[in-house]
Design a protein around this motif. Sequence first.
Motif, PDB file in Angstrom:
ATOM      1  N   PRO A  50      10.991   5.558  26.751  1.00 49.52           N
ATOM      2  CA  PRO A  50      10.185   5.370  25.538  1.00 49.52           C
ATOM      3  C   PRO A  50      11.052   5.080  24.313  1.00 49.52           C
ATOM      4  O   PRO A  50      12.196   5.506  24.231  1.00 49.52           O
ATOM      5  N   THR A  51      10.495   4.322  23.367  1.00 49.51           N
ATOM      6  CA  THR A  51      11.183   4.051  22.107  1.00 49.51           C
ATOM      7  C   THR A  51      11.182   5.307  21.240  1.00 49.51           C
ATOM      8  O   THR A  51      10.153   5.958  21.075  1.00 49.51           O
ATOM      9  N   GLU A  52      12.340   5.649  20.695  1.00 43.75           N
ATOM     10  CA  GLU A  52      12.452   6.852  19.876  1.00 43.75           C
ATOM     11  C   GLU A  52      11.706   6.652  18.558  1.00 43.75           C
ATOM     12  O   GLU A  52      11.773   5.590  17.957  1.00 43.75           O
ATOM     13  N   GLU A  53      11.008   7.679  18.128  1.00 47.56           N
ATOM     14  CA  GLU A  53      10.183   7.570  16.931  1.00 47.56           C
ATOM     15  C   GLU A  53      11.044   7.492  15.670  1.00 47.56           C
ATOM     16  O   GLU A  53      11.970   8.263  15.489  1.00 47.56           O
ATOM     17  N   ILE A  54      10.718   6.547  14.802  1.00 50.30           N
ATOM     18  CA  ILE A  54      11.431   6.371  13.541  1.00 50.30           C
ATOM     19  C   ILE A  54      10.706   7.177  12.466  1.00 50.30           C
ATOM     20  O   ILE A  54       9.535   6.955  12.204  1.00 50.30           O
ATOM     21  N   THR A  55      11.405   8.117  11.824  1.00 51.72           N
ATOM     22  CA  THR A  55      10.732   8.966  10.841  1.00 51.72           C
ATOM     23  C   THR A  55      11.330   8.898   9.449  1.00 51.72           C
ATOM     24  O   THR A  55      10.665   9.250   8.482  1.00 51.72           O
ATOM     25  N   VAL A  56      12.592   8.489   9.303  1.00 56.50           N
ATOM     26  CA  VAL A  56      13.218   8.448   7.983  1.00 56.50           C
ATOM     27  C   VAL A  56      13.988   7.145   7.791  1.00 56.50           C
ATOM     28  O   VAL A  56      14.362   6.477   8.754  1.00 56.50           O
ATOM     29  N   ILE A  57      14.208   6.799   6.520  1.00 51.91           N
ATOM     30  CA  ILE A  57      15.035   5.655   6.173  1.00 51.91           C
ATOM     31  C   ILE A  57      16.471   6.136   6.028  1.00 51.91           C
ATOM     32  O   ILE A  57      16.726   7.124   5.346  1.00 51.91           O
ATOM     33  N   THR A  58      17.405   5.433   6.657  1.00 50.91           N
ATOM     34  CA  THR A  58      18.810   5.766   6.450  1.00 50.91           C
ATOM     35  C   THR A  58      19.507   4.659   5.671  1.00 50.91           C
ATOM     36  O   THR A  58      20.054   4.904   4.613  1.00 50.91           O
ATOM     37  N   GLU A  59      19.497   3.443   6.188  1.00 47.03           N
ATOM     38  CA  GLU A  59      20.114   2.331   5.484  1.00 47.03           C
ATOM     39  C   GLU A  59      19.071   1.247   5.241  1.00 47.03           C
ATOM     40  O   GLU A  59      18.003   1.238   5.857  1.00 47.03           O
ATOM     41  N   ARG A  60      19.413   0.335   4.328  1.00 46.68           N
ATOM     42  CA  ARG A  60      18.443  -0.660   3.900  1.00 46.68           C
ATOM     43  C   ARG A  60      18.743  -2.031   4.486  1.00 46.68           C
ATOM     44  O   ARG A  60      19.894  -2.361   4.773  1.00 46.68           O
ATOM     45  N   THR A  61      17.677  -2.822   4.640  1.00 52.57           N
ATOM     46  CA  THR A  61      17.813  -4.206   5.041  1.00 52.57           C
ATOM     47  C   THR A  61      16.919  -5.053   4.159  1.00 52.57           C
ATOM     48  O   THR A  61      15.901  -4.569   3.650  1.00 52.57           O
ATOM     49  N   VAL A  62      17.293  -6.291   3.943  1.00 56.98           N
ATOM     50  CA  VAL A  62      16.486  -7.210   3.153  1.00 56.98           C
ATOM     51  C   VAL A  62      15.556  -7.973   4.086  1.00 56.98           C
ATOM     52  O   VAL A  62      15.994  -8.581   5.061  1.00 56.98           O
ATOM     53  N   VAL A  63      14.260  -7.914   3.798  1.00 57.24           N
ATOM     54  CA  VAL A  63      13.242  -8.602   4.585  1.00 57.24           C
ATOM     55  C   VAL A  63      12.398  -9.444   3.644  1.00 57.24           C
ATOM     56  O   VAL A  63      11.761  -8.908   2.732  1.00 57.24           O
ATOM     57  N   ASP A  64      12.427 -10.752   3.841  1.00 58.79           N
ATOM     58  CA  ASP A  64      11.640 -11.663   3.003  1.00 58.79           C
ATOM     59  C   ASP A  64      11.897 -11.426   1.514  1.00 58.79           C
ATOM     60  O   ASP A  64      10.975 -11.409   0.698  1.00 58.79           O
ATOM     61  N   GLY A  65      13.160 -11.210   1.154  1.00 55.33           N
ATOM     62  CA  GLY A  65      13.533 -11.050  -0.245  1.00 55.33           C
ATOM     63  C   GLY A  65      13.267  -9.684  -0.823  1.00 55.33           C
ATOM     64  O   GLY A  65      13.418  -9.480  -2.030  1.00 55.33           O
ATOM     65  N   LYS A  66      12.886  -8.705   0.030  1.00 51.48           N
ATOM     66  CA  LYS A  66      12.603  -7.353  -0.450  1.00 51.48           C
ATOM     67  C   LYS A  66      13.421  -6.340   0.333  1.00 51.48           C
ATOM     68  O   LYS A  66      13.848  -6.591   1.458  1.00 51.48           O
ATOM     69  N   MET A  67      13.614  -5.170  -0.289  1.00 53.09           N
ATOM     70  CA  MET A  67      14.307  -4.062   0.362  1.00 53.09           C
ATOM     71  C   MET A  67      13.699  -2.749  -0.128  1.00 53.09           C
ATOM     72  O   MET A  67      12.936  -2.726  -1.102  1.00 53.09           O
ATOM     73  N   GLN A  68      14.022  -1.672   0.559  1.00 54.26           N
ATOM     74  CA  GLN A  68      13.477  -0.372   0.178  1.00 54.26           C
ATOM     75  C   GLN A  68      14.357   0.273  -0.890  1.00 54.26           C
ATOM     76  O   GLN A  68      15.572   0.384  -0.743  1.00 54.26           O
ATOM     77  N   SER A  69      13.715   0.694  -1.952  1.00 60.13           N
ATOM     78  CA  SER A  69      14.402   1.236  -3.120  1.00 60.13           C
ATOM     79  C   SER A  69      15.147   2.518  -2.778  1.00 60.13           C
ATOM     80  O   SER A  69      14.675   3.357  -2.010  1.00 60.13           O
ATOM     81  N   TYR A  70      16.322   2.687  -3.415  1.00 62.26           N
ATOM     82  CA  TYR A  70      17.055   3.937  -3.288  1.00 62.26           C
ATOM     83  C   TYR A  70      16.377   5.064  -4.063  1.00 62.26           C
ATOM     84  O   TYR A  70      16.608   6.242  -3.779  1.00 62.26           O
ATOM     85  N   LEU A  71      15.562   4.727  -5.042  1.00 60.51           N
ATOM     86  CA  LEU A  71      14.941   5.742  -5.903  1.00 60.51           C
ATOM     87  C   LEU A  71      13.555   6.156  -5.438  1.00 60.51           C
ATOM     88  O   LEU A  71      13.112   7.270  -5.738  1.00 60.51           O
ATOM     89  N   THR A  72      12.844   5.270  -4.738  1.00 62.69           N
ATOM     90  CA  THR A  72      11.482   5.582  -4.307  1.00 62.69           C
ATOM     91  C   THR A  72      11.253   5.400  -2.817  1.00 62.69           C
ATOM     92  O   THR A  72      10.264   5.911  -2.284  1.00 62.69           O
ATOM     93  N   GLY A  73      12.105   4.657  -2.142  1.00 66.49           N
ATOM     94  CA  GLY A  73      11.878   4.335  -0.735  1.00 66.49           C
ATOM     95  C   GLY A  73      10.890   3.201  -0.534  1.00 66.49           C
ATOM     96  O   GLY A  73      10.711   2.725   0.592  1.00 66.49           O
ATOM     97  N   GLU A  74      10.250   2.760  -1.586  1.00 70.75           N
ATOM     98  CA  GLU A  74       9.244   1.703  -1.493  1.00 70.75           C
ATOM     99  C   GLU A  74       9.907   0.324  -1.520  1.00 70.75           C
ATOM    100  O   GLU A  74      11.027   0.149  -1.994  1.00 70.75           O
ATOM    101  N   TRP A  75       9.166  -0.687  -1.033  1.00 77.75           N
ATOM    102  CA  TRP A  75       9.685  -2.042  -0.990  1.00 77.75           C
ATOM    103  C   TRP A  75       9.648  -2.667  -2.380  1.00 77.75           C
ATOM    104  O   TRP A  75       8.618  -2.668  -3.045  1.00 77.75           O
ATOM    105  N   VAL A  76      10.802  -3.188  -2.808  1.00 77.85           N
ATOM    106  CA  VAL A  76      10.931  -3.835  -4.116  1.00 77.85           C
ATOM    107  C   VAL A  76      11.699  -5.136  -3.913  1.00 77.85           C
ATOM    108  O   VAL A  76      12.322  -5.360  -2.870  1.00 77.85           O
ATOM    109  N   ASP A  77      11.670  -6.002  -4.908  1.00 74.20           N
ATOM    110  CA  ASP A  77      12.464  -7.224  -4.838  1.00 74.20           C
ATOM    111  C   ASP A  77      13.945  -6.868  -4.671  1.00 74.20           C
ATOM    112  O   ASP A  77      14.439  -5.896  -5.251  1.00 74.20           O
ATOM    113  N   GLU A  78      14.645  -7.679  -3.894  1.00 73.40           N
ATOM    114  CA  GLU A  78      16.059  -7.417  -3.652  1.00 73.40           C
ATOM    115  C   GLU A  78      16.844  -7.302  -4.958  1.00 73.40           C
ATOM    116  O   GLU A  78      17.739  -6.455  -5.086  1.00 73.40           O
TER     117      GLU A  78
END
Length: 399
Positions: A50-78
Amino acid sequence: MKKKIFVAIIVAMSMGILAGCGNEPTSGPVVLEPKPSATVQVQPEKPEEPTEEITVITERTVVDGKMQSYLTGEWVDEAIGTRRPIGVSIPNQKSCLPHYGITNASVIYEVPLRDNLTRLFCLFEDFDDLDRIGPTRSIRDYMIYVGLEHDAIICHWGSAIPYANPLLNDENGIQVDNVSQATEGIKDPVPGAYDRYNRNGKYNSTDSAYLFVNGLMKGVETRGYDWDYGDDFEPKFLFAADGVRYTYDEAKSATKIWPDAGKGNYNTVGAYFEYDETTGKYDCYEYNSKLLDERNGETLQVDNIVLQVVYGEERDDHGYLILEEHGSPELAAQGACNGDFKIYFFTAGKVVEGYWERVEGNYKPAKYYDMDGNELVFNQGKTFVCQIWDKWEDNIKYE
């Protein structure tokens, strides 16, 4: 500083999280419907595993010009996610309300100024649509150390404070990138970043000083500061992954929070928080009224709250404080530093008691742990941190 390259990895993490004052394990995070581009599933080596469940963000990646904020975890413009935040000193005595632009802040710190007052230190990463932020006032040295946790560019305007000036002037070996204006004591002020604004018919009062974003940008350029995070930058918060909400089911419920229900700093300014089950957020109150943004009329709402107990002393006859922003319970026990280091962490209408630790120097952040030593997971969104002078810790109340 050289621009940091972010690796496209989000890994799974299992945590035993203690609840409230006891040692009962939580039932774990609630996995919600994930956003299509929010997570990267790690494929097992063998199809039958089985695929291991993903529960937390560790490092960031850019997807379609956006990434997850270090301050909120939410997706923001790169461009926003890779840009260092600004940390703005904002007064909150009643005459300064409402604040302008405060709902744009991603993280809000409230700190004791003296026995009968607090001050806000707000971190903004998304400020491009703001013309100004404020009012602004003078900063304290312990607020600067908070800004260094986030690799922030420090912004303040006010009377010279002798304890903060050596830091702002880089006189003690600590580099503090700052855009400051003061009547005296600042070696290299940036007056073009600040101006008076006719507020409620008052132009020359101390409540009418504002940071103007265009001047800020010019000031950063003039000072030669880099907008990119440093190579050794470390995020402060551990956030839940997309589609995951940490509910801490076994923890105590806490839907109304008073940082100081007695006679100290927060009680004077009438500060408290109230959880709204319909939004899953906490409404912020000052002077027993909702804390509003003058710009849009909206109430400041946050997703996480930390009451962080810190050791403090009055350092002179003026009542200026010194607060301990470094250390750990272990070091305190050895006599290396003072402080209680206790925290009360609120999210999803629950409270978890734990401790904080900051032992790796000025440029590394304080981290928050439950009483079993597990790093606490913040739900994605805004965070409000109230630093509680240990003198008033017994006045913390929640229900």
